[in-house]
Design an enzyme around this catalytic site. Structure first.
Site, PDB file in Angstrom:
ATOM      1  N   ASN A   7       2.961   4.098   3.378  1.00 24.40           N
ATOM      2  CA  ASN A   7       1.611   3.448   3.525  1.00 24.40           C
ATOM      3  C   ASN A   7       2.083   2.013   3.428  1.00 24.40           C
ATOM      4  O   ASN A   7       2.321   1.373   2.611  1.00 24.40           O
ATOM      5  CB  ASN A   7       0.801   3.927   2.414  1.00 24.40           C
ATOM      6  CG  ASN A   7      -0.383   3.331   2.638  1.00 24.40           C
ATOM      7  OD1 ASN A   7      -0.669   2.122   2.891  1.00 24.40           O
ATOM      8  ND2 ASN A   7      -1.564   4.011   2.578  1.00 24.40           N
ATOM      9  N   HIS A  10      -0.677  -2.330   2.458  1.00 26.03           N
ATOM     10  CA  HIS A  10      -0.376  -3.611   1.511  1.00 26.03           C
ATOM     11  C   HIS A  10       0.158  -4.827   1.985  1.00 26.03           C
ATOM     12  O   HIS A  10       0.082  -6.066   1.745  1.00 26.03           O
ATOM     13  CB  HIS A  10       0.472  -3.138   0.214  1.00 26.03           C
ATOM     14  CG  HIS A  10       0.054  -1.889  -0.571  1.00 26.03           C
ATOM     15  ND1 HIS A  10      -1.350  -2.169  -1.436  1.00 26.03           N
ATOM     16  CD2 HIS A  10       0.431  -0.621  -0.619  1.00 26.03           C
ATOM     17  CE1 HIS A  10      -1.665  -1.171  -1.903  1.00 26.03           C
ATOM     18  NE2 HIS A  10      -0.756  -0.173  -1.491  1.00 26.03           N
ATOM     19  N   HIS A  43      -4.786   2.803   6.872  1.00 23.42           N
ATOM     20  CA  HIS A  43      -5.872   3.263   6.728  1.00 23.42           C
ATOM     21  C   HIS A  43      -6.856   2.189   7.200  1.00 23.42           C
ATOM     22  O   HIS A  43      -6.935   1.013   6.848  1.00 23.42           O
ATOM     23  CB  HIS A  43      -6.218   3.200   5.077  1.00 23.42           C
ATOM     24  CG  HIS A  43      -7.644   3.908   4.639  1.00 23.42           C
ATOM     25  ND1 HIS A  43      -8.160   3.850   3.229  1.00 23.42           N
ATOM     26  CD2 HIS A  43      -8.712   4.037   5.728  1.00 23.42           C
ATOM     27  CE1 HIS A  43      -9.536   4.374   3.510  1.00 23.42           C
ATOM     28  NE2 HIS A  43      -9.912   4.232   4.724  1.00 23.42           N
ATOM     29  N   ARG A  45      -9.885   0.788   7.343  1.00 23.61           N
ATOM     30  CA  ARG A  45     -11.258   0.943   6.693  1.00 23.61           C
ATOM     31  C   ARG A  45     -12.236   0.425   7.523  1.00 23.61           C
ATOM     32  O   ARG A  45     -12.274  -0.667   8.450  1.00 23.61           O
ATOM     33  CB  ARG A  45     -11.058   0.221   5.385  1.00 23.61           C
ATOM     34  CG  ARG A  45     -10.285   0.714   4.333  1.00 23.61           C
ATOM     35  CD  ARG A  45     -10.014  -0.062   3.378  1.00 23.61           C
ATOM     36  NE  ARG A  45     -11.088   0.249   2.256  1.00 23.61           N
ATOM     37  CZ  ARG A  45     -11.028   0.942   1.127  1.00 23.61           C
ATOM     38  NH1 ARG A  45      -9.820   1.589   0.962  1.00 23.61           N
ATOM     39  NH2 ARG A  45     -12.010   1.300   0.557  1.00 23.61           N
ATOM     40  N   ARG A  49     -10.548  -4.527   5.631  1.00 20.36           N
ATOM     41  CA  ARG A  49     -10.120  -5.640   4.794  1.00 20.36           C
ATOM     42  C   ARG A  49      -8.637  -5.779   4.791  1.00 20.36           C
ATOM     43  O   ARG A  49      -8.019  -6.601   4.500  1.00 20.36           O
ATOM     44  CB  ARG A  49     -10.484  -5.048   3.183  1.00 20.36           C
ATOM     45  CG  ARG A  49      -9.764  -3.728   3.214  1.00 20.36           C
ATOM     46  CD  ARG A  49      -9.879  -3.597   1.522  1.00 20.36           C
ATOM     47  NE  ARG A  49     -11.268  -3.075   1.209  1.00 20.36           N
ATOM     48  CZ  ARG A  49     -11.516  -2.305   0.096  1.00 20.36           C
ATOM     49  NH1 ARG A  49     -10.644  -2.200  -0.845  1.00 20.36           N
ATOM     50  NH2 ARG A  49     -12.661  -2.110  -0.310  1.00 20.36           N
ATOM     51  N   GLU A  70      -5.411   7.502   8.048  1.00 18.86           N
ATOM     52  CA  GLU A  70      -6.166   7.803   6.899  1.00 18.86           C
ATOM     53  C   GLU A  70      -7.684   7.104   7.379  1.00 18.86           C
ATOM     54  O   GLU A  70      -7.574   6.032   7.974  1.00 18.86           O
ATOM     55  CB  GLU A  70      -6.057   6.999   5.724  1.00 18.86           C
ATOM     56  CG  GLU A  70      -4.861   7.600   4.927  1.00 18.86           C
ATOM     57  CD  GLU A  70      -4.552   6.782   3.549  1.00 18.86           C
ATOM     58  OE1 GLU A  70      -5.193   5.960   3.017  1.00 18.86           O
ATOM     59  OE2 GLU A  70      -3.245   6.868   2.976  1.00 18.86           O
ATOM     60  N   GLU A 151      -3.635  16.770   1.266  1.00 22.90           N
ATOM     61  CA  GLU A 151      -3.050  15.954   0.370  1.00 22.90           C
ATOM     62  C   GLU A 151      -3.546  15.975  -0.951  1.00 22.90           C
ATOM     63  O   GLU A 151      -4.755  15.608  -0.977  1.00 22.90           O
ATOM     64  CB  GLU A 151      -2.935  14.417   1.113  1.00 22.90           C
ATOM     65  CG  GLU A 151      -2.413  13.511   0.440  1.00 22.90           C
ATOM     66  CD  GLU A 151      -1.903  12.275   1.026  1.00 22.90           C
ATOM     67  OE1 GLU A 151      -2.274  12.180   2.330  1.00 22.90           O
ATOM     68  OE2 GLU A 151      -2.138  10.957   0.292  1.00 22.90           O
ATOM     69  N   HIS A 190      -0.786   9.035  -3.966  1.00 22.20           N
ATOM     70  CA  HIS A 190      -1.543   7.986  -4.598  1.00 22.20           C
ATOM     71  C   HIS A 190      -1.052   7.795  -6.188  1.00 22.20           C
ATOM     72  O   HIS A 190      -0.853   8.833  -6.790  1.00 22.20           O
ATOM     73  CB  HIS A 190      -2.948   8.458  -4.945  1.00 22.20           C
ATOM     74  CG  HIS A 190      -3.799   7.457  -4.841  1.00 22.20           C
ATOM     75  ND1 HIS A 190      -3.935   6.321  -5.981  1.00 22.20           N
ATOM     76  CD2 HIS A 190      -4.605   6.534  -3.852  1.00 22.20           C
ATOM     77  CE1 HIS A 190      -4.871   5.597  -5.721  1.00 22.20           C
ATOM     78  NE2 HIS A 190      -4.966   5.413  -4.571  1.00 22.20           N
ATOM     79  N   GLY A 212       2.728   3.976  -1.197  1.00 23.42           N
ATOM     80  CA  GLY A 212       2.736   2.515  -0.407  1.00 23.42           C
ATOM     81  C   GLY A 212       3.018   1.652  -1.489  1.00 23.42           C
ATOM     82  O   GLY A 212       3.945   0.954  -1.418  1.00 23.42           O
TER      83      GLY A 212
HETATM   84  N1  PXP Z   1      -2.562   8.620   0.148  1.00 26.52           N
HETATM   85  C1  PXP Z   1      -3.988   8.207   0.382  1.00 26.52           C
HETATM   86  C2  PXP Z   1      -4.790   9.213   0.859  1.00 26.52           C
HETATM   87  C3  PXP Z   1      -4.174   7.090   0.033  1.00 26.52           C
HETATM   88  O1  PXP Z   1      -5.431   6.525   0.127  1.00 26.52           O
HETATM   89  C4  PXP Z   1      -3.297   6.115  -0.634  1.00 26.52           C
HETATM   90  C5  PXP Z   1      -3.633   4.695  -0.752  1.00 26.52           C
HETATM   91  O2  PXP Z   1      -3.983   3.935   0.161  1.00 26.52           O
HETATM   92  C6  PXP Z   1      -1.859   6.425  -0.647  1.00 26.52           C
HETATM   93  C7  PXP Z   1      -1.626   7.985  -0.496  1.00 26.52           C
HETATM   94  C8  PXP Z   1      -0.843   5.724  -1.183  1.00 26.52           C
HETATM   95  O3  PXP Z   1      -1.174   4.969  -2.493  1.00 26.52           O
HETATM   96  P1  PXP Z   1      -0.351   4.306  -3.294  1.00 26.52           P
HETATM   97  O4  PXP Z   1      -0.412   3.013  -2.657  1.00 26.52           O
HETATM   98  O5  PXP Z   1      -0.651   4.252  -4.623  1.00 26.52           O
HETATM   99  O6  PXP Z   1       1.020   4.590  -3.128  1.00 26.52           O
END
Ligand code: PXP
Length: 237
Positions: A7, A10, A43, A45, A49, A70, A151, A190, A212
């Site tokens: 992901n 960031h 993602h 959004r 952002r 996403e 997921e 996540h 991510g």
């Molecule tokens: N999966 C989903 C559905 C998410 O929304 C996110 C965060 O954007 C992640 C995975 C990745 O999470 P993390 O950045 O905490 O690794």
């Protein structure tokens, strides 16, 4: 083998801190692929952002591995995703005030709307996944609404103290077993990092982890390519 979806939101967050052109998430995607990423996850959004429309367009052209978008189910975003035709779309909840996605999507709300979005995505060949909490009811609903995959939200596992982590892992294992029974591909993500990823990657039937923050954080010090390589090794020990 458990696939790694990196992901890169960031990277775009850092760019937006200065409203400039760098660091470019498109470069990040290329570096992640060179490190062995099986997928690139972003993602788009509603408030744009971090990832913006241009990023999605260019990533669609340039990403050679799986592109996983996403998405929320608001009409504007659904149209963009349908037009982009990513390899995979993961439906997630979205609240403007949250720092990042907090908790899984409650599939008992807006069932008809979600099922309609899933149907449209599948009709243009997009593989569909639902980001849900590890609960029996949510896994069953994902199957009923026509999703191809789930997921599992691993945030509670990731935030748990050592004693509690075993319990949270048990929830993920049980939800994973139910997904297998229902013929749903099993993903998770996540809050996963280099310390806590092992037990989740080892869950029976686990096929894909989306990670991510931990990877991008480590990349600041050792580079993204190497950070991806290390994570993939840990996932497939
Ligand atoms: N999966 C989903 C559905 C998410 O929304 C996110 C965060 O954007 C992640 C995975 C990745 O999470 P993390 O950045 O905490 O690794």
């Amino acid at each position: 083998m458990v696939e790694l979806g990196v992901n890169i939101d960031h990277v775009a967050t850092l760019r937006q801190a200065r409203r400039t052109y760098e660091p470019d998430p498109v470069w990040a995607a290329a570096e992640a692929e060179l490190g062995g990423a099986d997928g690139i996850t972003v993602h788009l959004r509603e408030d744009r952002r971090h990832i913006n429309d241009r990023d999605v367009e260019v990533l669609r052209e340039s990403v050679q591995c799986k592109l996983n978008l996403e998405m929320s189910i608001v009409p504007e975003i659904v149209e963009i995703v349908i037009g982009t035709k990513p390899d995979q779309a993961t439906v997630v909840p979205e609240r403007r005030e949250e720092i990042t996605t907090e908790g899984g999507l409650d599939l008992s709300h807006d069932r008809d709307r979600i099922a309609a979005v899933v149907g449209r995505l599948k009709s243009v060949g997009v593989f569909t996944s639902a980001f849900i909490d590890p609960e029996e009811k949510q896994v069953n609903l994902a199957g009923e609404l026509g999703f191809d995959a789930i997921e599992l939200h691993t945030g509670e596992y990731a935030n748990a103290c050592e004693r509690e982590a075993g319990k949270q892992l048990g929830r993920l294992v049980r939800a994973g077993a139910l997904a297998a029974q229902r013929g749903l591909r099993l993903h998770a993500g996540h809050g996963l990092n280099y310390r806590n990823v092992g037990p989740v990657a080892a869950i029976a039937g686990m096929r894909e982890l989306n990670i991510g923050h931990a990877i991008v954080s480590r990349a600041v010090f050792i580079g993204l390519r190497e950070a991806v390589r290390e994570m993939k090794q840990l996932m497939n020990k």
